[in-house]
Design an enzyme around this catalytic site. Structure first.
Site, PDB file in Angstrom:
ATOM      1  N   GLU A   1       0.851  -1.195   0.000  1.00 11.39           N
ATOM      2  CA  GLU A   1       0.000   0.000   0.000  1.00 11.39           C
ATOM      3  C   GLU A   1       0.886   1.244   0.000  1.00 11.39           C
ATOM      4  O   GLU A   1       0.948   2.017   0.963  1.00 11.39           O
ATOM      5  CB  GLU A   1      -0.970  -0.094   1.184  1.00 11.39           C
ATOM      6  CG  GLU A   1      -1.858  -1.335   1.043  1.00 11.39           C
ATOM      7  CD  GLU A   1      -2.664  -1.715   2.278  1.00 11.39           C
ATOM      8  OE1 GLU A   1      -2.690  -0.942   3.253  1.00 11.39           O
ATOM      9  OE2 GLU A   1      -3.273  -2.808   2.256  1.00 11.39           O
TER      10      GLU A   1
ATOM     11  N   ARG B   1       2.087  -8.257   0.929  1.00  8.65           N
ATOM     12  CA  ARG B   1       1.284  -7.537   1.933  1.00  8.65           C
ATOM     13  C   ARG B   1       1.859  -7.637   3.354  1.00  8.65           C
ATOM     14  O   ARG B   1       1.783  -6.714   4.138  1.00  8.65           O
ATOM     15  CB  ARG B   1      -0.129  -8.138   1.909  1.00  8.65           C
ATOM     16  CG  ARG B   1      -1.043  -7.789   3.065  1.00  8.65           C
ATOM     17  CD  ARG B   1      -2.389  -8.454   2.854  1.00  8.65           C
ATOM     18  NE  ARG B   1      -3.237  -8.440   4.031  1.00  8.65           N
ATOM     19  CZ  ARG B   1      -4.206  -7.546   4.247  1.00  8.65           C
ATOM     20  NH1 ARG B   1      -4.413  -6.590   3.383  1.00  8.65           N
ATOM     21  NH2 ARG B   1      -4.966  -7.610   5.323  1.00  8.65           N
TER      22      ARG B   1
ATOM     23  N   HIS C   1      -4.000   3.043   5.148  1.00 11.29           N
ATOM     24  CA  HIS C   1      -4.026   1.862   4.269  1.00 11.29           C
ATOM     25  C   HIS C   1      -4.519   2.273   2.887  1.00 11.29           C
ATOM     26  O   HIS C   1      -4.909   3.408   2.659  1.00 11.29           O
ATOM     27  CB  HIS C   1      -4.989   0.802   4.836  1.00 11.29           C
ATOM     28  CG  HIS C   1      -4.497   0.151   6.082  1.00 11.29           C
ATOM     29  ND1 HIS C   1      -4.057  -1.144   6.114  1.00 11.29           N
ATOM     30  CD2 HIS C   1      -4.349   0.639   7.342  1.00 11.29           C
ATOM     31  CE1 HIS C   1      -3.672  -1.444   7.342  1.00 11.29           C
ATOM     32  NE2 HIS C   1      -3.835  -0.381   8.115  1.00 11.29           N
TER      33      HIS C   1
ATOM     34  N   GLU D   1      -8.630   4.107   4.306  1.00 12.48           N
ATOM     35  CA  GLU D   1      -8.256   3.406   3.072  1.00 12.48           C
ATOM     36  C   GLU D   1      -8.174   4.488   2.006  1.00 12.48           C
ATOM     37  O   GLU D   1      -9.182   5.094   1.649  1.00 12.48           O
ATOM     38  CB  GLU D   1      -9.318   2.371   2.687  1.00 12.48           C
ATOM     39  CG  GLU D   1      -9.516   1.258   3.707  1.00 12.48           C
ATOM     40  CD  GLU D   1      -8.460   0.170   3.650  1.00 12.48           C
ATOM     41  OE1 GLU D   1      -7.581   0.215   2.768  1.00 12.48           O
ATOM     42  OE2 GLU D   1      -8.507  -0.729   4.502  1.00 12.48           O
TER      43      GLU D   1
HETATM   44  O1  0X9 Z   1      -7.908  -5.668   6.298  1.00 15.85           O
HETATM   45  C1  0X9 Z   1      -7.228  -4.739   6.746  1.00 15.85           C
HETATM   46  O2  0X9 Z   1      -6.311  -4.901   7.554  1.00 15.85           O
HETATM   47  C2  0X9 Z   1      -7.537  -3.305   6.305  1.00 15.85           C
HETATM   48  N1  0X9 Z   1      -7.898  -3.273   4.923  1.00 15.85           N
HETATM   49  S1  0X9 Z   1      -6.736  -3.541   3.787  1.00 15.85           S
HETATM   50  O3  0X9 Z   1      -7.392  -3.650   2.497  1.00 15.85           O
HETATM   51  N2  0X9 Z   1      -5.785  -2.286   3.714  1.00 15.85           N
HETATM   52  O4  0X9 Z   1      -5.996  -4.689   4.138  1.00 15.85           O
HETATM   53  C3  0X9 Z   1      -8.667  -2.784   7.149  1.00 15.85           C
HETATM   54  C4  0X9 Z   1      -8.357  -2.758   8.610  1.00 15.85           C
HETATM   55  C5  0X9 Z   1      -9.526  -2.402   9.401  1.00 15.85           C
HETATM   56  N3  0X9 Z   1      -9.308  -2.411  10.786  1.00 15.85           N
HETATM   57  C6  0X9 Z   1      -9.603  -3.437  11.622  1.00 15.85           C
HETATM   58  N4  0X9 Z   1      -9.532  -4.638  11.233  1.00 15.85           N
HETATM   59  N5  0X9 Z   1      -9.892  -3.181  12.853  1.00 15.85           N
HETATM   60 ZN    ZN Z   2      -3.931  -2.338   4.457  1.00 14.71          ZN
END
Ligand code: 0X9
Ligand code: ZN
Length: 413
Positions: A178, A228, A298, A373
């Site tokens: 990202e 990732r 993100h 995001e």
């Molecule tokens: O899945 C994630 O970790 C995040 N989205 S990503 O597409 N960048 O991977 C969102 C994180 C949201 N926060 C929590 N899980 N609490």
């Molecule tokens: Zn992310």
């Protein structure tokens, strides 16, 4: 002798190039399931086809899912999936061509960090040092630990007048691919010290970590653009890394993370198993009581996500998060019309336990905690062209200013 040296050199270059994961003719499809049955087709696809990579995971019926498909699985998509879902569109025709264009633009980049290209972690750290040296009365840099591959985990702290003030903490690039997120973090730093945002330093202190996962970030630059996770190998097998945003302690392993080391959402062998998250958690513990706003950067999807990402659902002060989130979204849209949507993580995305924001909200009850995001909504996804860096930073700063205005009303002495 000269010739043999030359051959070694050519060989090394060839080796470096051959090590790079190629995404030639990989396509990205967007499928928006219209029924529970269609949703099941996607869940099944994710479970049984390790070759397809979900850029955007399966959520509720009606919400889009983005799937990167290698060429050898394209017939399977055509025959096994296309006929079973109503709404499938091609978003990216050839992922490698996006990566090539991105690499091309960094060839023309200024040698020192600017916001028209993506830079290696060393250059980002150099920016922190140069900035701190130029503003030594306010800014200091430090590191809160080392990554698995021994890179320092660096932060910059802004404290005008060296006085206790409420802290705003910003983490970026927890997820390696990202890239847009570290550019936002350095832009904020620059704006706070040299731009129109300087006034905020009278009210708040800032701690900014532009690259929380430096090993993963470098690996995504040199070897696999779509990486990732971290680069540890505690799982013992062939697959490396854990998802650092599934590895924090609060709510660890309570859903939306995998116990399979090869999964992109691998939770790790235990909570805080990764040196990066363990060091971050220890560092945060020392400043959490003063931290009033935790921001985790993100990409992609243009969302303003509110904790929790677990079955705890909405935080008690969800209304405050929505109110400030909406005000930020309005401010962001004013510049170029880019639309960000605020909402609870589980409601807008999916269950995802072990995130940094949940850790802060859940353990320390940090007043405000968002995961942003950033751009875009899927045309380029993670491979956001470098000419979108500055516009992304400008519009984000509009949003951040509104958030800080709201916080200032609450916290200014
Ligand atoms: O899945 C994630 O970790 C995040 N989205 S990503 O597409 N960048 O991977 C969102 C994180 C949201 N926060 C929590 N899980 N609490
Ligand atoms: Zn992310």
């Amino acid at each position: 002798m000269k010739l043999s040296l030359c051959l070694v050199f050519v060989g090394l270059i060839a080796l470096a190039l051959s090590k790079q994961v190629k995404y030639d003719n990989y396509k990205v499809f967007r499928i928006t399931p219209q029924t529970e049955e269609e949703r099941k087709v996607l869940l099944d696809l994710e479970e049984n086809n390790p070759g397809v990579v979900f850029w955007k995971h399966v959520r509720q019926v009606g919400l889009p899912v983005d799937i990167m498909v290698p060429p050898h699985l394209l017939p399977m998509m055509e025959e096994g999936v296309k006929g079973r879902v109503l709404n499938m569109q091609e978003m990216v025709d050839d992922v490698q061509s996006l990566i090539n264009a991105e690499a091309q633009s960094s060839l023309n980049a200024a040698p020192r960090l600017s916001w028209d290209a993506y830079y290696p972690v060393n250059e980002i750290y150099q920016f922190l040092d140069d900035t701190a040296a130029a503003h030594s009365a306010i800014a200091t840099t430090g590191s809160f630990g080392n990554s698995f591959e021994n890179r320092p985990l660096r932060f910059i702290r802004l404290n005008k007048g060296n006085t206790a003030k409420p802290i705003i903490f910003i983490d970026a690039n927890i997820h390696a691919r990202e890239w847009i997120t570290n550019t936002i973090a350095t832009w904020i730093t620059k704006e706070l010290l040299e731009g129109e945002a300087q006034g905020w330093l009278d009210t708040f202190n800032f701690v900014i970590v532009p690259v929380m996962n430096p090993d993963g970030y470098e690996y995504s630059r040199t070897t696999d653009r779509m990486w990732r996770k971290t680069r540890s190998n505690y799982g013992g097998g062939t697959c490396r890394g854990a998802d650092p945003n599934r590895n924090f302690r609060f709510g660890w392993n309570t859903g939306g993370s995998s116990n399979q080391p090869c999964s992109d959402t691998y939770m790790g062998v235990s909570a805080l198993s990764e040196p990066e998250t363990a060091a971050a958690a220890a560092f945060l513990d020392t400043i959490a009581s003063e931290t009033i706003f935790y921001l985790s950067l993100h990409s992609y999807s243009q969302l303003i996500l509110i904790p929790y990402g677990t079955d705890l659902g909405r935080v008690p002060d969800h209304a405050q998060h929505m109110d400030i989130g909406n005000a930020a979204a309005t401010a962001i849209a004013r510049r170029y019309g880019t639309r960000f949507t605020p909402g609870n993580i589980v409601e807008l995305l999916y269950v995802a336990s072990g995130a940094s924001v949940d850790h802060m909200k859940g353990i320390y009850d940090t007043d405000l905690a968002y995961t942003f995001e950033m751009r875009d909504t899927g045309r380029y996804g993670f491979v956001l062209p470098a000419d979108q860096i500055t516009p992304s930073c400008l519009e984000f700063m509009d949003g951040l200013n509104v958030i800080l205005e709201r916080l200032a009303t609450k916290y200014a002495k």
